[in-house]
Structure formats: structure tokens, C-alpha cells
Design a protein around this motif. Sequence first.
Motif, short mmCIF file in Angstrom:
data_model
loop_
_atom_site.label_atom_id
_atom_site.label_comp_id
_atom_site.label_asym_id
_atom_site.label_seq_id
_atom_site.Cartn_x
_atom_site.Cartn_y
_atom_site.Cartn_z
N LYS A 1 45.50 49.97 46.84
CA LYS A 1 46.68 50.64 47.40
C LYS A 1 46.90 52.02 46.79
CE LYS A 1 47.81 47.60 50.39
NZ LYS A 1 47.77 47.95 51.83
N MET A 2 46.16 52.30 45.70
CA MET A 2 46.22 53.61 45.04
C MET A 2 47.67 53.99 44.72
SD MET A 2 43.26 55.59 47.25
CE MET A 2 43.22 56.99 46.10
N GLY A 3 48.41 52.99 44.31
CA GLY A 3 49.79 53.23 43.91
C GLY A 3 49.93 53.22 42.41
N SER A 4 51.13 53.00 41.96
CA SER A 4 51.40 52.87 40.54
C SER A 4 52.23 51.61 40.34
CB SER A 4 52.14 54.11 40.02
OG SER A 4 52.23 54.07 38.61
N TYR A 5 52.80 51.45 39.19
CA TYR A 5 53.58 50.25 38.89
C TYR A 5 54.69 50.60 37.91
CZ TYR A 5 51.60 50.20 34.23
OH TYR A 5 51.29 50.54 32.94
N LEU A 6 55.69 49.76 37.89
CA LEU A 6 56.77 49.86 36.91
C LEU A 6 56.86 48.52 36.19
CD1 LEU A 6 59.47 51.41 39.28
CD2 LEU A 6 58.04 52.67 37.66
N ILE A 7 57.27 48.53 34.95
CA ILE A 7 57.60 47.30 34.25
C ILE A 7 59.10 47.12 34.32
CG2 ILE A 7 57.76 46.17 32.00
CD1 ILE A 7 55.07 47.26 31.30
N ASP A 8 59.53 45.96 34.80
CA ASP A 8 60.95 45.67 34.87
C ASP A 8 61.36 44.88 33.62
OD1 ASP A 8 63.55 45.19 35.59
OD2 ASP A 8 63.09 43.74 37.14
N LEU A 9 61.30 43.57 33.69
CA LEU A 9 61.62 42.70 32.55
C LEU A 9 60.33 42.31 31.84
CD1 LEU A 9 64.06 40.34 34.50
CD2 LEU A 9 64.67 42.37 33.19
N TYR A 10 60.41 42.06 30.55
CA TYR A 10 59.21 41.60 29.85
C TYR A 10 59.58 40.55 28.80
CZ TYR A 10 60.50 45.06 26.24
OH TYR A 10 61.16 45.80 25.28
N SER A 11 58.60 39.75 28.46
CA SER A 11 58.79 38.60 27.58
C SER A 11 59.04 39.02 26.13
CB SER A 11 57.54 37.70 27.65
OG SER A 11 57.53 36.79 26.59
N ALA B 1 48.51 45.38 35.07
CA ALA B 1 48.87 46.58 35.82
C ALA B 1 48.13 46.66 37.15
CB ALA B 1 48.61 47.83 34.99
N VAL B 2 46.92 46.08 37.21
CA VAL B 2 46.13 46.10 38.44
C VAL B 2 46.87 45.40 39.58
CG1 VAL B 2 44.00 45.22 39.51
CG2 VAL B 2 43.91 46.33 37.28
N ILE B 3 47.61 44.34 39.24
CA ILE B 3 48.35 43.59 40.25
C ILE B 3 49.32 44.51 40.98
CG2 ILE B 3 50.01 41.71 40.62
CD1 ILE B 3 48.74 40.30 38.19
N GLY B 4 49.96 45.41 40.24
CA GLY B 4 50.90 46.34 40.86
C GLY B 4 50.24 47.57 41.44
#
Length: 199
Positions: free
Chosen positions: A71-81, A111-114
Motif C-alpha cells: 500500500k506504500m503507506g505509513s503507520y502510527l502507533i496508538d496504544l502500546y503494551s 510496522a509492515v502490517i500497517g
Amino acid sequence: MDLDLNWKPGSARIHTWIAMDKYGHLASMLNNGYGWLPSILLDIPNIKEKLSDLCEFIDGDSSKYINDIDKMGSYLIDLYSSWVYKNYDNKKMIIDELDNELKCGNRYSDAVIGAKMGMFFFQGLEGHSKGEDYPVGYDGETKMGDYYRFIVPTVFLTIEDIPIPLRNYIVVSDTLDFTKDRLLDNDKISEYFPRMYHD
């Protein structure tokens, strides 16, 4: 242990399943041993094998289906453990590590998932004892097994990107919106996702 209606979460029973919200956004759901799977999913004969086919496609490991999605997009981290990232001072340290994994071509990076797949990524709260793990950035009450929104994509995967035979193993919610819903109550997983995808 087989995946069927008698299945129950346990620390060694880690499973990934794929979900769709009411707007067609797709998410990878990792139970981390403590999260329930929707009963509609568990009711499908041989679902463990079928889920493996779907998740192997998502991961790019399938020998049956070619995954050339980017998708050649990016990602954000929302909540984390709080438990997984207990040695990290802040969210930026996590992002820097994931960004580096992307840069190095680590195809198993979260990160690849996003960024590449365009999927949300929810994970179940884990830990060795109740209350040890909580989602940093969330103010409400949580418990082990609750699914928190970890990764948010900037470009979205669609159902058309998934091979037709694999679409039948995606659970669907008629109420959730992954762009807004950040925490899923583990006790209500089967209520959130009452049906399977069908064309």
C-alpha cells in the motif's frame, strides 16, 4: 488444542485472526494467549488450518497465494503494551525501532502490517498476572485479554486485496469502526464480531 467451540484462552494458546469493521477496514488480531476468538469463527470446521492459510497470506509466507500487496503507506502507533515495552522510555523509542526494521526490510516487523499491508493491528493484553499489562495511552479500565489498537495504517487494505477463497475466514463487525475504537472488551468479542464475511 483444537480451535472449536470448546476452546478457551490460555497463556500458550496464541492465535491470529483477521477482522473487518463496519466500514470495510481490515485488522490483524493477535490474542497473545489471553484474548478470546469470536465464537462464529470457532464454529467453523478445521478453522485452525484455514486461519493459517489466511494469516500466511497476510505475512507473505503462503505457498498457495501470492501476496504482492504494498500500500506504500505509513503507520502510527496508538496504544502500546506497558509489559512488552517496559524498558522503553516513550513511544518515540518504539517508533524508531519499527522504522529501522522497515528500513532494513524486516518483513516480520509489526510496522509492515500497517505500512505495507494497510491493516490495523490489535493485540490482547498479556502479562504474568492481572494488571501487569495495560495499554499505555488509554485512560479506561482494562483486563487481560482485552484487545488494544497498536498499529494504525495511513492507507487502507480492502477486501478486494484478499484472495476470494480466504475472504470466508474474516469475521465482520456491524458496529465497530477501527479508526475510532481503540479498546475491545475481551468478554464481548463474539458480540463485536457476530458474522463471517460473505460477498
